[in-house]
Design a protein around this motif. Structure first.
Motif, PDB file in Angstrom:
ATOM      1  N   GLU A 168       0.838  -1.193   0.000  1.00  0.00           N
ATOM      2  CA  GLU A 168       0.000   0.000   0.000  1.00  0.00           C
ATOM      3  C   GLU A 168       0.879   1.251   0.000  1.00  0.00           C
ATOM      4  O   GLU A 168       1.926   1.277   0.650  1.00  0.00           O
ATOM      5  CB  GLU A 168      -0.900   0.011   1.234  1.00  0.00           C
ATOM      6  N   HIS A 169       0.437   2.266  -0.741  1.00  0.00           N
ATOM      7  CA  HIS A 169       1.162   3.527  -0.822  1.00  0.00           C
ATOM      8  C   HIS A 169       0.246   4.684  -0.395  1.00  0.00           C
ATOM      9  O   HIS A 169      -0.970   4.600  -0.531  1.00  0.00           O
ATOM     10  CB  HIS A 169       1.647   3.787  -2.248  1.00  0.00           C
ATOM     11  N   GLU A 170       0.878   5.754   0.086  1.00  0.00           N
ATOM     12  CA  GLU A 170       0.132   6.945   0.474  1.00  0.00           C
ATOM     13  C   GLU A 170       1.055   8.156   0.353  1.00  0.00           C
ATOM     14  O   GLU A 170       2.280   8.012   0.210  1.00  0.00           O
ATOM     15  CB  GLU A 170      -0.374   6.824   1.914  1.00  0.00           C
ATOM     16  N   TYR A 182       4.454   9.254  -4.038  1.00  0.00           N
ATOM     17  CA  TYR A 182       3.850   8.396  -3.024  1.00  0.00           C
ATOM     18  C   TYR A 182       4.928   7.562  -2.322  1.00  0.00           C
ATOM     19  O   TYR A 182       5.985   7.291  -2.884  1.00  0.00           O
ATOM     20  CB  TYR A 182       2.830   7.455  -3.656  1.00  0.00           C
ATOM     21  N   SER A 185       3.128   2.589   2.817  1.00  0.00           N
ATOM     22  CA  SER A 185       2.429   2.945   4.052  1.00  0.00           C
ATOM     23  C   SER A 185       3.070   2.327   5.290  1.00  0.00           C
ATOM     24  O   SER A 185       3.009   2.893   6.376  1.00  0.00           O
ATOM     25  CB  SER A 185       0.969   2.493   3.962  1.00  0.00           C
ATOM     26  N   LYS A 186       3.679   1.157   5.135  1.00  0.00           N
ATOM     27  CA  LYS A 186       4.226   0.454   6.297  1.00  0.00           C
ATOM     28  C   LYS A 186       5.716   0.725   6.448  1.00  0.00           C
ATOM     29  O   LYS A 186       6.408   1.084   5.488  1.00  0.00           O
ATOM     30  CB  LYS A 186       3.987  -1.046   6.165  1.00  0.00           C
TER      31      LYS A 186
END
Length: 251
Positions: A168-170, A182, A185-186
């Motif tokens: 997951e990316h953010e 981006y 996320s972790k």
């Protein structure tokens, strides 16, 4: 062509560095052409975009020159000088050793990391930006035009992270983040390896390899050129393929 041990190292670690792969003459031509666009002495070709650093765009940093304002040049497929990098025979031979004979180029960039701006690129995976599959049919190439070091924000990679799948990316919780930068996320337990390179050194890496770059803490620019190759066996993109991404067959 790459040796079996080099191919195995790439498969195992997710990246491979080849020293002095691209000759200085090619790098010099590409650097001069980039400066022509950045200095606005040459009109961008069809499809090309020049992106300003977010701190310049928001007026936080007053650029010393037009080059100082530019974070990267995107999509140079229609410029024959910059595309000479993509057609470099030694680089093509190495790429073919990794993903197969019939290649396309996808997504081309010149990265210009100016001094006095944040300019970090968070840890990310390039496959986040691509629709084509499988990932094993794609390889990134990233070449130092100027020397890269930890001081000026060299590439940092997490070995073997290509085995983790697409994460997951953010948008990172930073004050200044450049457009579409981006990050995963972790937080990973493994520490990044910083890849310091001389001009012409080239890193090949898997599109799932977690990588990024830090601030440029020097008074000079850090400049690199990059592309991705994809095997002709990859799934074709749909009709609504994004306008700023080009696919060019390599003869």
């Amino acid at each position: 062509m790459l040796s079996p041990s080099q191919i195995e190292s790439y498969r195992s670690q997710g990246y491979l560095v080849l020293e002095g792969l691209v000759d200085r003459e090619c790098l010099s031509r590409c650097d001069e052409r980039f400066l022509e666009y950045a200095n606005e002495s040459r009109e961008p070709v069809d499809g090309m975009k020049l992106m300003k650093d977010v701190m310049v765009a928001k007026g936080v940093v007053k650029p010393q020159s037009s080059v100082h304002a530019i974070n990267k040049l995107l999509s140079f497929e229609n410029d024959e000088v910059l595309m000479s990098y993509v057609h470099n025979s030694a680089m093509l031979d190495a790429a073919r050793s990794l993903i197969g004979k019939d290649l396309y180029s996808i997504v081309t960039n010149v990265f210009n990391k100016p001094p006095e701006v944040d300019g970090r690129h968070p840890l990310h995976q390039d496959l986040r930006y691509f629709r084509i599959r499988p990932p094993e049919g794609i390889v990134a190439v990233w070449t130092a035009i100027s020397s890269t070091s930890r001081a000026n924000g060299c590439l940092a990679v997490i070995p073997e992270s290509h085995r983790l799948g697409l994460l997951e990316h953010e948008i990172p919780d930073w004050e200044y983040v450049n457009f579409k930068f981006y990050g995963i996320s972790k937080t990973l337990s493994s520490q990044p390896v910083h890849i310091e390179m001389n001009p012409g050194d080239t890193i090949f890496f898997h599109p799932l390899l977690v990588h990024g770059s830090g601030r440029n803490r020097t008074s000079d620019f850090r400049r690199t050129i990059s592309a991705h190759y994809a095997s002709a066996a990859c799934e074709s993109p749909p009709p609504d393929w994004r306008d700023n991404e080009f696919v060019v067959q390599i003869s």
